[in-house]
Design a protein around this motif. Structure first.
Motif, PDB file in Angstrom:
ATOM      1  N   VAL A  92       0.912  -1.202   0.059  1.00  0.00           N
ATOM      2  CA  VAL A  92      -0.015   0.030   0.072  1.00  0.00           C
ATOM      3  C   VAL A  92       0.796   1.277  -0.195  1.00  0.00           C
ATOM      4  O   VAL A  92       0.672   2.126  -0.770  1.00  0.00           O
ATOM      5  N   GLY A  93       2.164   1.129   0.892  1.00  0.00           N
ATOM      6  CA  GLY A  93       2.739   2.231   0.985  1.00  0.00           C
ATOM      7  C   GLY A  93       3.645   2.722  -0.316  1.00  0.00           C
ATOM      8  O   GLY A  93       3.750   3.742  -0.784  1.00  0.00           O
ATOM      9  N   ALA A  94       4.166   1.613  -1.035  1.00  0.00           N
ATOM     10  CA  ALA A  94       4.928   1.450  -2.252  1.00  0.00           C
ATOM     11  C   ALA A  94       3.871   2.129  -3.322  1.00  0.00           C
ATOM     12  O   ALA A  94       4.370   3.074  -4.326  1.00  0.00           O
ATOM     13  N   LEU A  95       2.647   1.580  -3.479  1.00  0.00           N
ATOM     14  CA  LEU A  95       1.918   1.773  -4.572  1.00  0.00           C
ATOM     15  C   LEU A  95       1.346   3.336  -4.553  1.00  0.00           C
ATOM     16  O   LEU A  95       0.898   3.837  -5.631  1.00  0.00           O
ATOM     17  N   PHE A  96       1.165   3.667  -3.322  1.00  0.00           N
ATOM     18  CA  PHE A  96       0.420   5.291  -2.977  1.00  0.00           C
ATOM     19  C   PHE A  96       1.370   6.097  -3.978  1.00  0.00           C
ATOM     20  O   PHE A  96       1.101   7.066  -4.484  1.00  0.00           O
ATOM     21  N   LEU A  97       2.692   5.775  -3.693  1.00  0.00           N
ATOM     22  CA  LEU A  97       3.863   6.793  -4.429  1.00  0.00           C
ATOM     23  C   LEU A  97       4.139   6.390  -5.764  1.00  0.00           C
ATOM     24  O   LEU A  97       4.144   7.070  -7.011  1.00  0.00           O
ATOM     25  N   VAL A  98       4.414   4.969  -5.995  1.00  0.00           N
ATOM     26  CA  VAL A  98       4.708   4.586  -7.329  1.00  0.00           C
ATOM     27  C   VAL A  98       3.466   4.559  -8.466  1.00  0.00           C
ATOM     28  O   VAL A  98       3.924   5.059  -9.745  1.00  0.00           O
ATOM     29  N   ALA A  99       2.453   4.603  -8.117  1.00  0.00           N
ATOM     30  CA  ALA A  99       1.251   4.834  -8.972  1.00  0.00           C
ATOM     31  C   ALA A  99       1.343   6.129  -9.687  1.00  0.00           C
ATOM     32  O   ALA A  99       1.069   6.347 -10.730  1.00  0.00           O
ATOM     33  N   ALA A 112       2.355  21.692 -10.112  1.00  0.00           N
ATOM     34  CA  ALA A 112       1.400  22.423  -9.110  1.00  0.00           C
ATOM     35  C   ALA A 112       2.049  22.845  -7.762  1.00  0.00           C
ATOM     36  O   ALA A 112       1.899  24.069  -7.318  1.00  0.00           O
ATOM     37  N   VAL A 113       2.910  22.082  -7.361  1.00  0.00           N
ATOM     38  CA  VAL A 113       3.661  22.186  -6.220  1.00  0.00           C
ATOM     39  C   VAL A 113       5.038  21.941  -6.351  1.00  0.00           C
ATOM     40  O   VAL A 113       5.629  20.650  -6.256  1.00  0.00           O
ATOM     41  N   PRO A 114       5.930  22.863  -6.799  1.00  0.00           N
ATOM     42  CA  PRO A 114       7.468  22.508  -7.087  1.00  0.00           C
ATOM     43  C   PRO A 114       8.257  22.220  -5.987  1.00  0.00           C
ATOM     44  O   PRO A 114       9.169  21.781  -6.060  1.00  0.00           O
ATOM     45  N   ALA A 115       7.771  22.571  -4.801  1.00  0.00           N
ATOM     46  CA  ALA A 115       8.361  22.220  -3.560  1.00  0.00           C
ATOM     47  C   ALA A 115       8.371  21.035  -3.165  1.00  0.00           C
ATOM     48  O   ALA A 115       7.228  20.404  -2.645  1.00  0.00           O
ATOM     49  N   ARG A 116       9.181  19.949  -3.779  1.00  0.00           N
ATOM     50  CA  ARG A 116       8.969  18.681  -3.545  1.00  0.00           C
ATOM     51  C   ARG A 116       9.007  18.080  -2.268  1.00  0.00           C
ATOM     52  O   ARG A 116       8.315  17.150  -1.796  1.00  0.00           O
ATOM     53  N   ARG A 117       9.859  18.490  -1.257  1.00  0.00           N
ATOM     54  CA  ARG A 117      10.124  18.223   0.144  1.00  0.00           C
ATOM     55  C   ARG A 117       8.942  18.191   0.947  1.00  0.00           C
ATOM     56  O   ARG A 117       8.502  17.232   1.524  1.00  0.00           O
ATOM     57  N   PRO A 118       8.230  19.287   0.931  1.00  0.00           N
ATOM     58  CA  PRO A 118       7.122  19.217   1.442  1.00  0.00           C
ATOM     59  C   PRO A 118       5.907  18.522   1.223  1.00  0.00           C
ATOM     60  O   PRO A 118       5.063  17.933   2.073  1.00  0.00           O
ATOM     61  N   LEU A 119       5.952  18.499  -0.272  1.00  0.00           N
ATOM     62  CA  LEU A 119       4.936  17.400  -0.959  1.00  0.00           C
ATOM     63  C   LEU A 119       5.044  16.050  -0.569  1.00  0.00           C
ATOM     64  O   LEU A 119       4.156  15.220   0.031  1.00  0.00           O
ATOM     65  N   MET A 120       6.403  15.473  -0.555  1.00  0.00           N
ATOM     66  CA  MET A 120       6.705  14.137  -0.168  1.00  0.00           C
ATOM     67  C   MET A 120       6.311  14.045   1.584  1.00  0.00           C
ATOM     68  O   MET A 120       5.993  13.187   2.004  1.00  0.00           O
ATOM     69  N   ALA A 121       6.739  14.979   2.123  1.00  0.00           N
ATOM     70  CA  ALA A 121       6.494  14.757   3.723  1.00  0.00           C
ATOM     71  C   ALA A 121       4.989  14.858   3.993  1.00  0.00           C
ATOM     72  O   ALA A 121       4.706  13.999   4.899  1.00  0.00           O
ATOM     73  N   ALA A 122       4.458  15.613   3.274  1.00  0.00           N
ATOM     74  CA  ALA A 122       2.780  15.469   3.581  1.00  0.00           C
ATOM     75  C   ALA A 122       2.529  13.940   3.068  1.00  0.00           C
ATOM     76  O   ALA A 122       1.631  13.497   3.855  1.00  0.00           O
ATOM     77  N   LYS A 123       2.905  13.523   2.018  1.00  0.00           N
ATOM     78  CA  LYS A 123       2.438  12.015   1.571  1.00  0.00           C
ATOM     79  C   LYS A 123       3.007  11.032   2.661  1.00  0.00           C
ATOM     80  O   LYS A 123       2.193  10.092   2.885  1.00  0.00           O
ATOM     81  N   VAL A 124       4.162  11.295   3.172  1.00  0.00           N
ATOM     82  CA  VAL A 124       4.690  10.334   4.296  1.00  0.00           C
ATOM     83  C   VAL A 124       3.825  10.429   5.294  1.00  0.00           C
ATOM     84  O   VAL A 124       3.429   9.342   6.119  1.00  0.00           O
ATOM     85  N   LEU A 125       3.360  11.781   5.868  1.00  0.00           N
ATOM     86  CA  LEU A 125       2.384  11.979   7.038  1.00  0.00           C
ATOM     87  C   LEU A 125       1.293  11.297   7.087  1.00  0.00           C
ATOM     88  O   LEU A 125       0.773  10.374   7.806  1.00  0.00           O
ATOM     89  N   ALA A 184       9.402   4.299   0.518  1.00  0.00           N
ATOM     90  CA  ALA A 184      10.975   4.496   0.458  1.00  0.00           C
ATOM     91  C   ALA A 184      11.429   3.859  -0.808  1.00  0.00           C
ATOM     92  O   ALA A 184      12.332   4.354  -1.779  1.00  0.00           O
ATOM     93  N   LEU A 185      11.163   2.393  -0.956  1.00  0.00           N
ATOM     94  CA  LEU A 185      11.895   1.650  -1.900  1.00  0.00           C
ATOM     95  C   LEU A 185      11.071   2.161  -3.450  1.00  0.00           C
ATOM     96  O   LEU A 185      11.855   2.164  -4.396  1.00  0.00           O
ATOM     97  N   GLY A 186       9.913   2.573  -3.301  1.00  0.00           N
ATOM     98  CA  GLY A 186       9.083   3.024  -4.449  1.00  0.00           C
ATOM     99  C   GLY A 186       9.686   4.286  -4.859  1.00  0.00           C
ATOM    100  O   GLY A 186       9.996   4.525  -6.075  1.00  0.00           O
ATOM    101  N   ALA A 187      10.125   5.114  -4.026  1.00  0.00           N
ATOM    102  CA  ALA A 187      10.852   6.393  -4.340  1.00  0.00           C
ATOM    103  C   ALA A 187      12.250   6.375  -4.844  1.00  0.00           C
ATOM    104  O   ALA A 187      12.711   6.916  -5.858  1.00  0.00           O
ATOM    105  N   LEU A 188      12.755   5.098  -4.696  1.00  0.00           N
ATOM    106  CA  LEU A 188      14.211   4.858  -5.281  1.00  0.00           C
ATOM    107  C   LEU A 188      14.147   3.966  -6.647  1.00  0.00           C
ATOM    108  O   LEU A 188      14.675   4.260  -7.622  1.00  0.00           O
ATOM    109  N   LEU A 189      12.849   3.031  -6.546  1.00  0.00           N
ATOM    110  CA  LEU A 189      13.077   2.150  -7.627  1.00  0.00           C
ATOM    111  C   LEU A 189      12.060   2.514  -8.776  1.00  0.00           C
ATOM    112  O   LEU A 189      12.111   2.590 -10.179  1.00  0.00           O
TER     113      LEU A 189
END
Length: 273
Positions: A92-99, A112-125, A184-189
């Protein structure tokens, strides 16, 4: 003079709300969690019912020995159910990002949101919060149902029994830990199949392959989330060559999600699409 209009930066609360809307709108996520939760609870309840059905009354001494050996807690959350939970939550965690990478939606999101870090932090949260609630419901439900069944034979234990709270909390934490590692694996692979295979190898195959008979492999195994959970689910006896501590096990369950979150946030930020 031409006035320059600067678009306001997205607030973190808005990013969290947007990611929550994404997850909630995906019907597959809800169904996946429901099926996984029923499977995990079903495995544990089935094990407890098997004990109830085939129980042979050995008297007070037999019941005391059964409880003393920690069998009720082992049946509250079995090793088989933990495997299902790790794989399902990680997927579930992997596909939420990889999809988003697979469909190309991530390009629109970053536009829409060029600031990637806050966006990814929100997804993680959002992922961590949803999977923590999911893990708590599954772990708590499994404990309550299994012990209610075992109580019919006089061998169920209450939540206040030594080790019970630790088992429930550790089992609940398996869900967010696995989900964030999968993300995290999805973000890398960035590929569904490769990510799921890597998740299986890292979270399940590697811990099982690491032997407890050698100091180096035992120490590496202790640093894996599955082995940390196993410390509370099936505590080793005095014959364990290289014993671990509860503090070390809790530290493992705390460090892995933090490290996985950092990989997700900074990994996506530093790579091209």
């Amino acid at each position: 003079m031409t006035a320059t209009i600067t678009e306001p930066r997205a607030r973190f609360g808005d990013l969290v709300a947007a990611e929550w809307l994404k997850m909630r709108s995906l019907r597959s996520t809800g169904w996946s969690l429901l099926i996984a939760g029923l499977a995990v609870v079903g495995i544990n309840v089935g094990t407890a019912y098997d004990t109830y059905h085939y129980w042979t009354d050995e008297g007070p001494a037999g019941r005391a020995r059964y409880i003393r050996d920690g069998i009720p807690l082992q049946e509250a959350f079995t090793a088989n159910s933990s495997l299902v939970l790790v794989l399902a939550a990680g997927a579930v965690g992997a596909l939420f990002l990889v999809a988003e990478f697979r469909t190309g939606l991530i390009r629109t999101t970053f536009a829409a949101v060029p600031a990637r870090r806050p966006l990814m932090a929100a997804k993680v949260l959002v992922t961590a919060a949803v999977m923590t609630v999911f893990g708590a419901v599954v772990a708590g439900g499994s404990f309550w149902l299994t012990q209610a069944i075992l109580a019919g034979r006089g061998v169920g234990v209450p939540i206040g029994y030594p080790g019970a709270w630790s088992l429930v909390v550790a089992s609940a934490l398996l869900a967010p830990v696995s989900a964030l590692v999968g993300m995290a694996l999805g973000a890398l692979l960035r590929q569904s199949g490769t990510t799921l295979v890597a998740l299986f190898v890292l979270m399940l195959l590697l811990p099982v392959a690491l032997s407890d008979d050698r100091h180096l492999t035992a120490v590496v195994g202790h640093a894996m989330p599955y082995k940390a959970w196993l410390f509370f689910a099936e505590p080793g006896g005095p014959d364990v060559l290289y014993p671990w501590t509860s503090t070390g096990a809790w530290l493992v369950l705390a460090v892995w999600p933090v490290a996985a979150a950092a990989v997700t946030v900074f990994g996506v930020d530093r790579r091209d699409l």
